[in-house]
Design an enzyme around this catalytic site. Structure first.
Site, PDB file in Angstrom:
ATOM      1  N   PHE A 191       0.509  -1.232   0.209  1.00  0.00           N
ATOM      2  CA  PHE A 191       0.237   0.090   0.177  1.00  0.00           C
ATOM      3  C   PHE A 191       0.727   0.825   0.002  1.00  0.00           C
ATOM      4  O   PHE A 191       0.279   2.230  -0.360  1.00  0.00           O
ATOM      5  CB  PHE A 191      -1.211   0.313   1.549  1.00  0.00           C
ATOM      6  CG  PHE A 191      -0.598   0.238   2.789  1.00  0.00           C
ATOM      7  CD1 PHE A 191       0.058   1.682   3.341  1.00  0.00           C
ATOM      8  CD2 PHE A 191       0.270  -0.315   3.214  1.00  0.00           C
ATOM      9  CE1 PHE A 191      -0.314   2.058   3.723  1.00  0.00           C
ATOM     10  CE2 PHE A 191       0.355   0.511   4.959  1.00  0.00           C
ATOM     11  CZ  PHE A 191       1.186   2.059   5.147  1.00  0.00           C
ATOM     12  N   LYS A 192       2.147   1.269   0.258  1.00  0.00           N
ATOM     13  CA  LYS A 192       2.900   2.074   0.595  1.00  0.00           C
ATOM     14  C   LYS A 192       3.031   2.974  -1.050  1.00  0.00           C
ATOM     15  O   LYS A 192       3.079   3.627  -1.055  1.00  0.00           O
ATOM     16  CB  LYS A 192       4.780   2.163   0.953  1.00  0.00           C
ATOM     17  CG  LYS A 192       4.656   1.040   2.144  1.00  0.00           C
ATOM     18  CD  LYS A 192       4.247   1.880   3.372  1.00  0.00           C
ATOM     19  CE  LYS A 192       4.933   1.864   4.746  1.00  0.00           C
ATOM     20  NZ  LYS A 192       3.186   0.054   5.102  1.00  0.00           N
ATOM     21  N   ASP A 193       2.799   2.440  -1.977  1.00  0.00           N
ATOM     22  CA  ASP A 193       3.050   3.137  -3.447  1.00  0.00           C
ATOM     23  C   ASP A 193       1.717   3.740  -3.546  1.00  0.00           C
ATOM     24  O   ASP A 193       1.728   4.899  -4.500  1.00  0.00           O
ATOM     25  CB  ASP A 193       2.839   1.749  -4.377  1.00  0.00           C
ATOM     26  CG  ASP A 193       3.881   0.894  -4.786  1.00  0.00           C
ATOM     27  OD1 ASP A 193       5.394   1.421  -4.261  1.00  0.00           O
ATOM     28  OD2 ASP A 193       3.497  -0.205  -4.695  1.00  0.00           O
ATOM     29  N   LEU A 245       3.883   6.948  -2.442  1.00  0.00           N
ATOM     30  CA  LEU A 245       5.286   6.793  -2.576  1.00  0.00           C
ATOM     31  C   LEU A 245       5.621   7.161  -4.359  1.00  0.00           C
ATOM     32  O   LEU A 245       6.108   7.466  -4.189  1.00  0.00           O
ATOM     33  CB  LEU A 245       6.066   6.363  -2.099  1.00  0.00           C
ATOM     34  CG  LEU A 245       6.130   6.302  -0.321  1.00  0.00           C
ATOM     35  CD1 LEU A 245       7.013   4.988   0.238  1.00  0.00           C
ATOM     36  CD2 LEU A 245       7.461   7.486  -0.663  1.00  0.00           C
ATOM     37  N   THR A 279       8.231   0.561   3.025  1.00  0.00           N
ATOM     38  CA  THR A 279       8.483   1.516   2.320  1.00  0.00           C
ATOM     39  C   THR A 279       9.107   2.372   1.961  1.00  0.00           C
ATOM     40  O   THR A 279       9.460   2.485   0.794  1.00  0.00           O
ATOM     41  CB  THR A 279       8.302   2.773   4.190  1.00  0.00           C
ATOM     42  OG1 THR A 279       7.089   2.319   4.390  1.00  0.00           O
ATOM     43  CG2 THR A 279       8.883   4.418   4.097  1.00  0.00           C
TER      44      THR A 279
END
Ligand SMILES: *Cc1c(COP(=O)(O)O)cnc(C)c1O
Length: 496
Positions: free
Chosen positions: A108-110, A113, A143
């Site tokens: 989900f960090k995408d 980011l 991350t």
């Protein structure tokens, strides 16, 4: 809209908050107020694509950016996803999975980011800074890769990622070690995520380090969820999921729903809370912890205490004892009074613990409940969910599912529930394969193939190619050398 530090420092613009990553007083930036989404906004959002929803919501916070500018950045970010960035998948009458792992690094960090590099570059321009940016990142696994990917070859940016050398999954490590880009550094540390995060935060607070870094032509920023530019894009998918459920008539206008979020640094679930503050009808926010259940204890007992055993689990991105973003929630609990908040944070620094009034916690933040899932329960959740729904969970999402069922055991709650699905199961193929088949395969790429044929699901291209890519980063350092390493890497850069 201005941003204020949780520890009292004065108001800054959104662009400044994003550039700095963290306030100079050691606090975290929060919006001075929460913009409100009316029913008419939700109606408008229903007709938009995700990137437009994102621009719409972000423009309410990032008032020094225009809507069109944000729309351009969001379009560029979300084109990198394989299809929809945040689809809602129904598994039974009341349960929905919000899948956030269709981006380039499969976690989900995408979502934040892929966008942050655009926001950061624009913020540097807006503040008129003549410095390059040094992005420092502490990562528990996901991350790091998402940041390395997002910032690779972005002009005037250098990025350094510190990860626990023995505390991430093999796939996560390989993803980071094979990162391309002339400006990227991935460094293993002998220590855990908390060590990495504490060292990185102390560089932000240290005037001497800041001076040296500035003299070399850089200013510091962060790609961790301490940066407001990381958190804001995460609010969007909570709103988007609600809008989707509404538009497909699976909920009625005003109907309150639950969100279950597998939690580590408390960034993702904090974004859900902010969505509620913007007006999204929320019944419960269910904080799901793994065996490192410091947050579960906090929400149940009012005491936050990191003096406890640290466990390495199947869900390494949640193997965290010091959840940075809880500071932002405590700020609300303290009625936004920095002095009260500072006392708690001081106690955390000195004793590794602090305590708040349990009744007050319940009264002021009634939406929060917390449950945890031990390793066996998590494994069972992967196996059972696959048997029941044919749906394959990664271990982090499985913690959320298991915590949700624990919540339902204690509470008779018919509310529709969105469980946040945070990573592709293929990132953790060995463990997931074992949970669904009962058979161990230690070789990761063999596990990937077996998982694919057993479950008849496709292997993500980004996992397949990992096997072939050369290792470009293999530095491992003691945790005490993080600061010196940052300075030395910058110096080497200057000589190239
Ligand atoms: C980072 C991460 C989490 C925890 O999110 P926080 O914002 O740190 O609470 C959960 N699952 C996965 C897969 C992650 O990468």
């Amino acid at each position: 809209m201005d941003f204020i530090s949780t520890r009292g420092e004065g108001a800054v613009s959104a662009a400044s908050a994003i550039c700095m990553g963290m306030a100079k007083d050691g606090g975290l930036y929060v919006p001075s107020s929460f913009p409100k989404l009316e029913a008419s906004d939700l109606g408008r959002l229903a007709d938009m694509d995700f990137y437009e929803r994102s621009a719409y919501i972000l423009s309410m916070f990032l008032t020094d950016f225009s809507y069109d500018e944000l729309k351009d950045y969001c379009a560029k970010a979300y084109i990198k996803f394989d299809g929809e960035p945040a689809p809602v998948i129904q598994v039974d009458d009341t349960t929905f999975m919000l899948e956030l792992w269709h981006g380039p690094t499969l976690a989900f960090k995408d979502v934040a980011l892929t966008l942050l590099p655009h926001l950061l570059s624009a913020s540097v321009r807006k503040t008129g800074s003549d410095k390059k940016t040094l992005v420092l990142v502490a990562t528990s696994g996901d991350t790091g890769k998402a940041a390395l990917e997002g910032f690779a070859d972005v002009p005037d940016v250098e990025i350094m990622v510190f990860y626990p050398s023995e505390g991430v999954s093999d796939m996560q490590k390989l993803q980071m070690q094979t990162s391309k880009g002339s400006n990227v550094h991935a460094i293993g540390i002998q220590g855990n995520f908390d060590d990495a995060q504490t060292a990185v935060k102390s560089i932000f607070k240290d005037p001497e380090s800041n001076r040296i870094i500035n003299e070399m032509g850089y200013s510091l920023s962060s790609a961790n969820s301490i940066n407001w530019g990381r958190l804001a894009p995460q609010i969007v998918y909570y709103v988007s999921a609600y809008v989707d459920l509404l538009a497909s008539e699976r909920i009625k206008p005003g109907e309150a729903i639950n969100y279950v979020v597998p939690t580590g640094n408390f960034g993702n679930i904090l974004a859900a809370y902010y969505a509620k503050r913007m007006g999204i009808p929320v019944n419960k926010l269910i904080v799901a912890s793994n065996a490192n259940n410091v947050l579960t204890d906090f929400f149940n007992k009012g005491k936050y205490d990191v003096n406890r055993s640290f466990y390495k689990t199947m869900s390494p991105s949640m193997d965290i004892l010091i959840s940075s973003n809880l500071e932002r929630l405590l700020f609300e609990l303290c009625d936004r009074e920095p002095e009260k908040l500072k006392e708690l944070m001081q106690s955390l620094d000195i004793y590794g613990s602090y305590e708040v009034d349990k009744e007050e916690l319940r009264e002021k933040l009634p939406e929060f409940v917390s449950y945890f899932s031990g390793e066996d329960e998590t494994a069972e959740a992967i196996s059972n969910f696959y048997d029941m729904f044919g749906y394959l969970l990664d271990p982090h999402t499985a913690v959320a599912v298991s915590a949700y069922y624990n919540y339902l055991t204690d509470n008779d709650d018919p509310a529709k529930t969105v469980i946040v699905s945070t990573a592709s199961p293929y990132k953790f193929a060995s463990d997931v394969l074992y949970c669904v088949t009962g058979k161990r395969e230690e070789d990761n790429f063999k596990a990937v193939k077996k998982l694919s044929s057993y479950t008849d699901t496709d292997i993500p291209a980004r996992i397949k190619e990992l096997n072939e890519l050369p290792i470009l980063h293999d530095m491992v350092i003691p945790k005490s050398e993080i600061k010196d390493t940052v300075i030395n890497l910058l110096k080497q850069k200057g000589h190239k």
